[in-house]
Design an enzyme around this catalytic site. Structure first.
Site, mmCIF file in Angstrom:
data_model
loop_
_atom_site.group_PDB
_atom_site.id
_atom_site.type_symbol
_atom_site.label_atom_id
_atom_site.label_comp_id
_atom_site.label_asym_id
_atom_site.label_seq_id
_atom_site.Cartn_x
_atom_site.Cartn_y
_atom_site.Cartn_z
ATOM 1 N N ALA A 1 0.820 -1.205 0.000
ATOM 2 C CA ALA A 1 0.000 0.000 0.000
ATOM 3 C C ALA A 1 0.860 1.264 0.000
ATOM 4 C CB ALA A 1 -0.931 0.002 1.207
ATOM 5 N N THR A 2 2.024 1.215 0.629
ATOM 6 C CA THR A 2 2.892 2.395 0.623
ATOM 7 C C THR A 2 3.247 2.772 -0.809
ATOM 8 O OG1 THR A 2 3.777 2.066 2.835
ATOM 9 C CG2 THR A 2 5.182 3.259 1.293
ATOM 10 N N ASN B 1 -6.725 4.435 9.750
ATOM 11 C CA ASN B 1 -6.038 3.290 10.333
ATOM 12 C C ASN B 1 -5.886 3.372 11.845
ATOM 13 O OD1 ASN B 1 -4.299 5.468 9.342
ATOM 14 N ND2 ASN B 1 -2.603 4.287 10.185
ATOM 15 N N GLN C 1 -7.424 -0.173 4.884
ATOM 16 C CA GLN C 1 -8.035 -0.734 6.094
ATOM 17 C C GLN C 1 -9.426 -1.301 5.835
ATOM 18 O OE1 GLN C 1 -6.787 -1.160 9.151
ATOM 19 N NE2 GLN C 1 -4.823 -0.127 8.884
ATOM 20 N N SER D 1 -3.929 -3.174 0.219
ATOM 21 C CA SER D 1 -2.812 -3.988 0.665
ATOM 22 C C SER D 1 -3.331 -5.386 0.975
ATOM 23 C CB SER D 1 -2.248 -3.341 1.932
ATOM 24 O OG SER D 1 -1.511 -4.258 2.670
ATOM 25 N N ALA D 2 -2.494 -6.402 0.812
ATOM 26 C CA ALA D 2 -2.932 -7.771 1.108
ATOM 27 C C ALA D 2 -2.820 -8.103 2.592
ATOM 28 C CB ALA D 2 -2.118 -8.767 0.287
ATOM 29 N N HIS D 3 -1.755 -7.602 3.238
ATOM 30 C CA HIS D 3 -1.456 -8.126 4.575
ATOM 31 C C HIS D 3 -2.377 -7.596 5.667
ATOM 32 C CE1 HIS D 3 0.819 -4.933 6.817
ATOM 33 N NE2 HIS D 3 0.954 -4.440 5.609
ATOM 34 N N THR E 1 9.803 -7.815 -11.941
ATOM 35 C CA THR E 1 9.234 -9.162 -12.026
ATOM 36 C C THR E 1 8.077 -9.278 -11.044
ATOM 37 O OG1 THR E 1 11.355 -10.097 -12.671
ATOM 38 C CG2 THR E 1 9.770 -11.620 -11.710
ATOM 39 N N CYS F 1 3.378 1.945 12.044
ATOM 40 C CA CYS F 1 4.460 2.536 11.260
ATOM 41 C C CYS F 1 5.202 3.621 12.016
ATOM 42 C CB CYS F 1 3.923 3.114 9.967
ATOM 43 S SG CYS F 1 2.931 1.918 9.095
#
Lengths: 399, 384
Positions: free
Chosen positions: A72-73, A152, A180, A200-202, A238, A325
């Site tokens: 996401a960053t 967040n 979020q 974001s995935a995490h 990649t 963060c």
């Protein structure tokens, strides 16, 4: 049995075992480079495209509008810098909320150092932007509005759809950081009228190191990572195939039971808030209703965040003081400052973010452990001069 | 039969790497910035990986930054220096990877001047060429250690000495080495050599995709290319890709464990493949016999289209590439092959075979045999 309680899902989430299982073949068997023209490459390419379809469909977008990033960053930086650079000839003015994630605020500051003009909107004491303020801030040279979907730290939901309509009317690009909320709340790019959306995935039980930026077809956005012609020439490097596969599966799982999960988390959240906010000197931060289903953010007078977190960690509870963060920083969070929380109250803030595997028993235990911890810390610091509590903060505890 | 000889494009992750990645996904899933135990466990994985990567280069762990891959590492080195604007001139070669070339071309389109040094027929430059190209306002020399298409090694130590001499004379010049194809194949000692910046990638050394590293010599400052957090000393913000980084660390430990034996074994297989390719008529081997990394053999099979040959070999279970994977969908011939003097037709009749630590002599013999037959078969179809 593991009795530890993880309530830091706003920082990151455990990867769902189904996600890990889906990723593994892309390490061991189908490990090809998605750009290779042989079968290994084609298998990898097909898997990347399947994820792209799942994610696009979750957002009501088309697959060609999804660009995978390293997280996401990067997606936030891509949106802000890409929109600014590509539209520089049209104008050098941007509008944002002051409670954005640093991944939006930092590129904005960088642009300011390069002569761009940024208007930071006011927010109310819940951290919400008023669309009327957006209307007032729009200028002929405005090229981007960036307002996050859900905060967040304090969980407040922003009126993105209304702001998006204003942007649309003004022919201005609209970006929202939905890191979020995607997979937890309905996020539909047309309903929100957004042109750019970061995710974001995490944060949704997927792997770290992968995210995406939705870029509405026809939007003028410059790429920020140059090199090969990956991602339709929009993001070189990649493709992180296993992580992209995991991202797709994570979003698919989240979408399958999104509404039930949101209802369940809201119930747990409200139990936790109701149980803790009645403690002496406790204040809820963020909107009481218009907030992320799993987010609890509270300030406790007479206790400091770090001591609370360490004591909780000792009791097997993993929580945070706000954004992970900036957890190393002693400064009060920019979000808590923006909502006008006095620094001495902000100093005692903790964020408990519930997730997929938290239960009513976890909430029961938190309702025992957190009050004990606060009481012990206050008792330990008793004898030290009490800090004055400003009137406004005292009123906040009423909700 | 499945013979994977496209290891310069990407490699099969080592089982130990997959184990590290899986553990970081499922057990140590915390955010390293979090203060609690889960955060601490994730942070420990990053510390361990940084140490492992640093050891392979003989550098200090704090001088290694993690990125999302080789492309980002190259981009950060180039744009990170350009952002500080201590000069306006860059020196590079005509055979760099696109993740170096494209950012430099972008700078050249702005107020920057970029000198691209031509290479000889092996794809090599001489340190003397760099010396002649340097200017008082040269900020960076960027030269890859090993070419991704040819395997050709550049005289990195000599170039580094030239750059250091130039810097001693008062110029701000730094030296960046794209070592993505070199890591694990040839010895790399950036600190001893005086290299200022060195890019690495995980997935070329049986590590995971989506992770790379940049060595930054102490004292070298880079303008961050992303904003948004204090991770990686603020130079590369964003929640750390803990599983990727843990996997990269595992890959680094594996490559360090038996570096010399593996390189020697690969070199023997490379020679074996080269000999068998040489036996095919009307072939030009583009990888130099001396001064190449041990894992690449690049060869031109005249009057056969590379792509056709690739797919014919694939039917036999042999997986190779026509050059850089990053441009495989691009019909224009490789800039590297044109730079070493191939004409367009020959450039499009070229294949790259790239080996790994897992390649066996039997695989080489079987691949060479399939190649011999495929070339003969396809040539028979061509009307003279």
């Amino acid at each position: 049995m593991d009795t530890r309680i993880y309530v830091d899902h706003g920082a990151t989430t455990p990867t769902d075992p189904r996600v890990v299982e889906a990723m593994l073949p892309f390490f061991t068997e189908q490990f090809g480079n998605a750009s290779s023209i042989h079968q290994f490459g084609q298998d990898a390419r097909a898997a990347v495209d399947r994820s792209r379809e799942v994610i696009a469909s979750a957002l009501g977008a088309s697959p060609a509008e999804i660009v995978f990033t390293s997280g996401a960053t990067e997606a936030d930086n891509f949106a802000v810098l890409g929109a600014a650079w590509a539209n520089e000839a049209r104008g050098r003015h941007l509008i944002a909320s002051p409670v954005e994630h640093h991944a939006v605020l930092e590129p904005l500051r960088f642009l300011q150092s390069r002569g761009f003009d940024v208007t930071y909107l006011p927010v109310d004491r819940d951290g919400r932007v008023d669309p009327d303020d957006v209307r007032a801030a729009i200028r002929p040279d405005t090229v981007l509005i960036s307002v996050m979907h859900a905060n967040n730290e304090i969980g407040t939901l922003e009126p993105v759809a209304e702001i998006g309509r204003l942007a649309r009317e003004g022919g201005i690009l609209m970006h929202t950081d939905a890191t979020q909320s995607v997979g937890l709340l309905p996020v539909h790019v047309d309903a929100l009228s957004v042109d750019l959306l970061s995710m974001s995935a995490h944060k949704r039980y997927g792997p770290k190191g992968v995210g995406a930026l939705y870029v509405r077809k026809g939007s003028n956005v410059a790429r920020i990572q140059h090199g090969g012609s990956h991602e339709r020439n929009r993001r070189a490097g990649t493709e992180n195939v296993p992580a992209i596969v995991g991202f797709g599966v994570a979003i698919r799982i989240a979408m399958e039971c999104m509404h039930e999960e949101a209802v369940r988390l809201r119930r747990l959240r409200d139990r936790l808030i109701q149980g803790l906010v009645r403690l002496d000197g406790a204040h809820l931060n963020g909107h009481p209703v218009e907030r992320l289903p799993g987010n609890v953010n509270l300030s406790f007078e007479g206790a400091d965040s770090e001591s609370i977190l360490l004591a909780l960690d000792f009791q097997g509870v993993a929580a945070s003081s706000g954004s992970a963060c900036t957890s190393g920083s002693l400064e009060p969070s920019h979000v808590l400052s923006a909502i006008g929380l006095p620094p001495e109250i902000a100093a005692g803030t903790i964020r408990l973010t519930l997730g997929r595997w938290n239960t009513d028993e976890d909430v029961d235990q938190l309702l025992t452990v957190v009050p004990e911890v606060i009481e012990n810390l206050r008792a330990a610091s008793a004898g030290r001069p009490r800090r004055a509590v400003p009137q406004r903060a005292a009123q906040r505890s009423g909700r | 039969m499945e013979i994977y000889l496209d290891n310069a494009a990407t490699t099969r992750p080592h089982p130990v790497v997959v184990e590290s990645v899986t553990r970081a996904l499922t057990v140590d899933y915390g955010n390293p910035s979090s203060l609690h135990g889960k955060g601490l466990a994730a942070e420990r994985l990053i510390v361990g990986a940084r140490d492992a990567v640093a050891r392979t280069l003989g550098v200090e762990p704090e001088d290694v930054l993690f990125t999302s891959g080789g492309t980002e590492a190259n981009s950060l080195a180039i744009r990170g220096l350009a952002g500080l604007a201590r000069g306006r001139h860059f020196v590079t070669t005509t055979v760099e990877h696109s993740s170096v070339r494209v950012p430099l071309q972008r700078l050249a389109a702005q107020e920057w001047v970029v000198t691209e040094l031509p290479v000889d027929h092996h794809g090599r430059i001489a340190a003397a060429q760099v010396e002649l190209a340097l200017r008082p306002d040269t900020v960076l020399v960027s030269v890859m250690a090993v070419n991704n298409e040819l395997g050709t090694m550049q005289p990195i130590e000599e170039i580094s000495r030239v750059v250091q001499r130039h810097r001693a004379a008062g110029s701000p010049t730094l030296f960046h080495v794209d070592a993505v194809q070199a890591w694990g194949k040839i010895p790399l000692r950036p600190m001893t050599w005086g290299v200022d910046l060195m890019s690495l990638s995980g997935h070329k050394v049986h590590g995971p995709k989506g992770v790379g590293a940049l060595y930054v010599r102490p004292g070298v400052r880079l303008a961050p290319q992303l904003g948004g957090g204090e991770q990686e000393r603020g130079v590369r913000p964003g929640t750390e890709n803990v599983p990727g980084i843990a996997g990269l660390g595992a890959a680094a430990r594996l490559l360090a464990a038996d570096f010399e034996e593996t390189a020697a074994r690969m070199r023997a297989l490379q020679d074996r493949l080269r000999e068998q390719i040489r036996a095919i008529p009307d072939v030009r081997i583009n990888t130099p016999p001396d001064g190449a990394a041990p894992h690449v053999v690049n060869a031109t099979f005249r009057s056969v289209r590379g792509e056709t040959l690739l797919h014919r070999l694939e039917q036999e279970g042999v997986f190779v590439s026509t050059g850089s994977a990053c441009h495989s969908h691009n019909p224009t011939p490789s800039h590297v092959l044109l730079a070493i003097g191939l004409n367009t037709t020959d450039a499009q009749s070229t294949l790259r075979f790239s080996l790994s630590r897992f390649t066996t002599p039997e695989e080489i013999d079987a691949a060479a045999s399939a190649l011999r037959h495929a070339v003969a078969e396809l040539r028979a179809l061509v009307v003279p």
